[in-house]
Design a protein around this motif. Structure first.
Motif, PDB file in Angstrom:
ATOM      1  N   CYS A  96      57.093  23.399 114.831  1.00  0.00           N
ATOM      2  CA  CYS A  96      58.670  23.235 115.510  1.00  0.00           C
ATOM      3  C   CYS A  96      58.252  21.320 115.053  1.00  0.00           C
ATOM      4  O   CYS A  96      59.734  21.005 115.122  1.00  0.00           O
ATOM      5  N   TRP A  97      57.185  20.413 115.338  1.00  0.00           N
ATOM      6  CA  TRP A  97      57.153  19.668 114.280  1.00  0.00           C
ATOM      7  C   TRP A  97      58.303  18.678 113.134  1.00  0.00           C
ATOM      8  O   TRP A  97      58.903  18.163 112.511  1.00  0.00           O
ATOM      9  N   GLN A  98      57.792  20.043 111.978  1.00  0.00           N
ATOM     10  CA  GLN A  98      58.269  20.134 110.874  1.00  0.00           C
ATOM     11  C   GLN A  98      59.884  20.064 110.374  1.00  0.00           C
ATOM     12  O   GLN A  98      60.464  19.443 110.244  1.00  0.00           O
ATOM     13  N   HIS A  99      60.060  21.241 111.753  1.00  0.00           N
ATOM     14  CA  HIS A  99      61.535  21.338 111.803  1.00  0.00           C
ATOM     15  C   HIS A  99      62.560  20.276 112.066  1.00  0.00           C
ATOM     16  O   HIS A  99      64.129  20.050 112.259  1.00  0.00           O
ATOM     17  N   ALA A 100      61.408  19.588 113.394  1.00  0.00           N
ATOM     18  CA  ALA A 100      62.469  18.463 114.188  1.00  0.00           C
ATOM     19  C   ALA A 100      62.989  17.527 113.128  1.00  0.00           C
ATOM     20  O   ALA A 100      63.805  16.891 113.634  1.00  0.00           O
ATOM     21  N   HIS A 101      61.941  17.431 112.433  1.00  0.00           N
ATOM     22  CA  HIS A 101      62.229  16.051 111.619  1.00  0.00           C
ATOM     23  C   HIS A 101      61.871  15.514 110.213  1.00  0.00           C
ATOM     24  O   HIS A 101      61.985  14.826 109.551  1.00  0.00           O
ATOM     25  N   ASP A 102      62.118  16.543 109.469  1.00  0.00           N
ATOM     26  CA  ASP A 102      62.565  16.802 108.381  1.00  0.00           C
ATOM     27  C   ASP A 102      63.599  17.685 108.123  1.00  0.00           C
ATOM     28  O   ASP A 102      63.843  18.725 108.301  1.00  0.00           O
ATOM     29  N   ARG A 103      64.794  16.209 107.368  1.00  0.00           N
ATOM     30  CA  ARG A 103      65.938  16.549 107.372  1.00  0.00           C
ATOM     31  C   ARG A 103      66.108  18.004 106.098  1.00  0.00           C
ATOM     32  O   ARG A 103      67.434  19.303 105.864  1.00  0.00           O
TER      33      ARG A 103
ATOM     34  N   ARG B  11      69.553  23.556 103.845  1.00  0.00           N
ATOM     35  CA  ARG B  11      70.221  24.594 102.726  1.00  0.00           C
ATOM     36  C   ARG B  11      71.011  25.229 103.704  1.00  0.00           C
ATOM     37  O   ARG B  11      71.988  25.970 102.872  1.00  0.00           O
ATOM     38  N   LEU B  12      71.005  24.720 104.860  1.00  0.00           N
ATOM     39  CA  LEU B  12      72.116  26.305 105.959  1.00  0.00           C
ATOM     40  C   LEU B  12      73.478  25.553 105.521  1.00  0.00           C
ATOM     41  O   LEU B  12      73.603  24.181 105.204  1.00  0.00           O
ATOM     42  N   ARG B  13      74.347  26.761 105.780  1.00  0.00           N
ATOM     43  CA  ARG B  13      76.043  26.323 105.896  1.00  0.00           C
ATOM     44  C   ARG B  13      76.520  25.823 107.389  1.00  0.00           C
ATOM     45  O   ARG B  13      74.867  26.225 108.151  1.00  0.00           O
ATOM     46  N   PRO B  14      76.873  25.328 107.203  1.00  0.00           N
ATOM     47  CA  PRO B  14      77.529  25.078 108.756  1.00  0.00           C
ATOM     48  C   PRO B  14      77.892  25.983 110.118  1.00  0.00           C
ATOM     49  O   PRO B  14      77.757  27.242 108.989  1.00  0.00           O
TER      50      PRO B  14
ATOM     51  N   GLU C 172      75.475  28.308 110.811  1.00  0.00           N
ATOM     52  CA  GLU C 172      74.515  28.830 110.168  1.00  0.00           C
ATOM     53  C   GLU C 172      73.356  28.636 110.950  1.00  0.00           C
ATOM     54  O   GLU C 172      72.586  27.111 110.495  1.00  0.00           O
ATOM     55  N   ASP C 173      72.600  29.234 111.499  1.00  0.00           N
ATOM     56  CA  ASP C 173      71.090  29.167 112.302  1.00  0.00           C
ATOM     57  C   ASP C 173      70.043  29.207 111.149  1.00  0.00           C
ATOM     58  O   ASP C 173      69.651  30.110 110.432  1.00  0.00           O
ATOM     59  N   CYS C 174      69.321  28.286 111.754  1.00  0.00           N
ATOM     60  CA  CYS C 174      67.891  28.454 110.849  1.00  0.00           C
ATOM     61  C   CYS C 174      67.098  29.790 111.089  1.00  0.00           C
ATOM     62  O   CYS C 174      66.584  29.978 112.572  1.00  0.00           O
ATOM     63  N   GLN C 175      66.851  30.647 110.764  1.00  0.00           N
ATOM     64  CA  GLN C 175      66.023  31.777 111.182  1.00  0.00           C
ATOM     65  C   GLN C 175      64.289  31.383 111.675  1.00  0.00           C
ATOM     66  O   GLN C 175      63.923  32.078 112.821  1.00  0.00           O
ATOM     67  N   PRO C 176      64.049  31.166 111.214  1.00  0.00           N
ATOM     68  CA  PRO C 176      62.205  30.346 111.929  1.00  0.00           C
ATOM     69  C   PRO C 176      62.574  29.340 112.863  1.00  0.00           C
ATOM     70  O   PRO C 176      61.682  30.020 114.076  1.00  0.00           O
TER      71      PRO C 176
ATOM     72  N   HIS D  56      61.151  31.046 116.437  1.00  0.00           N
ATOM     73  CA  HIS D  56      60.334  30.221 117.667  1.00  0.00           C
ATOM     74  C   HIS D  56      60.932  30.053 118.995  1.00  0.00           C
ATOM     75  O   HIS D  56      59.864  29.498 119.902  1.00  0.00           O
ATOM     76  N   MET D  57      62.097  29.982 118.934  1.00  0.00           N
ATOM     77  CA  MET D  57      63.058  29.748 120.187  1.00  0.00           C
ATOM     78  C   MET D  57      62.961  30.739 121.321  1.00  0.00           C
ATOM     79  O   MET D  57      62.326  31.472 122.213  1.00  0.00           O
ATOM     80  N   ASN D  58      62.683  32.407 120.330  1.00  0.00           N
ATOM     81  CA  ASN D  58      62.523  34.267 121.510  1.00  0.00           C
ATOM     82  C   ASN D  58      61.304  33.893 121.266  1.00  0.00           C
ATOM     83  O   ASN D  58      60.578  34.899 122.751  1.00  0.00           O
ATOM     84  N   ASN D  59      60.873  33.710 120.555  1.00  0.00           N
ATOM     85  CA  ASN D  59      59.276  34.490 120.460  1.00  0.00           C
ATOM     86  C   ASN D  59      57.720  33.709 120.787  1.00  0.00           C
ATOM     87  O   ASN D  59      56.363  33.872 121.056  1.00  0.00           O
ATOM     88  N   GLY D  60      57.994  32.249 120.859  1.00  0.00           N
ATOM     89  CA  GLY D  60      57.026  31.035 120.946  1.00  0.00           C
ATOM     90  C   GLY D  60      56.613  30.809 119.685  1.00  0.00           C
ATOM     91  O   GLY D  60      56.845  30.961 118.278  1.00  0.00           O
TER      92      GLY D  60
END
Length: 56
Positions: free
Chosen positions: A14-21, A26-29, A31-35, A39-43
């Motif tokens: 969570c920390w890395q995905h929130a603070h490392d752009r 690599r995601l298109r406009p 487009e959701d990040c699968q990891p 995390h949101m669905n399963n904790g």
């Protein structure tokens, strides 16, 4: 903010995905990040370390 350590009590992913752009660059406009979605669905799959006790 790459290279920063995860603070105590925070999930490393969570920390890395929130603070490392670079992770989401690599995601298109619109487009959701699968990891992130997983995390949101399963904790958090990680054992989150507790914050150090400083009441002394």
């Amino acid at each position: 903010m790459p290279g920063k350590e995860t603070p105590p009590g925070e999930c490393p992913q969570c920390w890395q995905h929130a603070h490392d752009r670079r992770i989401h660059r690599r995601l298109r406009p619109r487009e959701d990040c699968q990891p992130c979605l997983d995390h949101m669905n399963n904790g958090c799959p990680y054992i989150v370390p507790k914050k150090p006790s400083r009441w002394w």
